[in-house]
Design a protein around this motif. Sequence first.
Motif: not given
Length: 264
Positions: A7-14, A23-26, A31-35
């Motif tokens: 959940n912490r990962v998904q909350v951060a991603a959201h 701000n410049g992140i591709d 999406d790949r890194t979160v996945g």
Amino acid sequence: MSVETSNRVQVAAHHWRARFVANGIDVNDFDRTVGKTTEWKDWGPNWQAVGEVHEALGREAEQHGRTVSATAGYQRAAWCYHLGKFLWFEDARQHAELRDRSVAVYRKTLPHLDPPAERLEIPFEGHIIPGHLRRPTDAKRATLILVVPGLDSSKEELFLIEEEFLLRGMATLTIDGPGQSENSVQFPIRVNWESVITPVIDELERHDLGVDLNRIGLMGISIRRLLGQPESADPGRIHLLHEVRRRGRSQGQGVHAQPRGRPR
């Protein structure tokens, strides 16, 4: 994998996807890194790995004299390192490494930005306030905008905000104040921001930097949450306050400008 860390990962991603992509992140990197990040403890290491890919691409381009590609690679690397340590404190050593690598790699880009940036080290309470000064190429004595990160932001993250001011003929000085990024190891965060802005402007006035110090604006990220009452930040010399902040938890960002009389 626990439900809590997932959940912490998904909350951060959201909450962070739109911000960091803007701000410049591709977006593909995000999406790949979160996945592939199933445990919160892996957030920092995974973003470090992505940053190292971009840093290697930048280094290869630099070796072949491809300055534009090298600059882009180093910028993306710095932004990935910053995102890796953003509100991530699972490993203090790696957090510090990500902070330092973000600063060091981004520093390689400064002379190659368009317009270029000059690193300033403004003496402050026995240490320095580090900043990036950029001046529009076709303007003399341009209005100066002091760009201040938020609580967990960094001067390296704010390149595209600088671009908006530069396109409109204004110079920018983006700084890490007390407790922010590069300066987090020297000072705690503080709310009496006039104790920062006044000595910064005093020092700028001792040098001919090619900007109009009679026309200074201050732009901050969530500046009221960070600084309390930014109106106190040297009201005699700051003529415009400009705030970027979120409206609520999921409604993106709003921009608020508060003029101070007529700019001179």
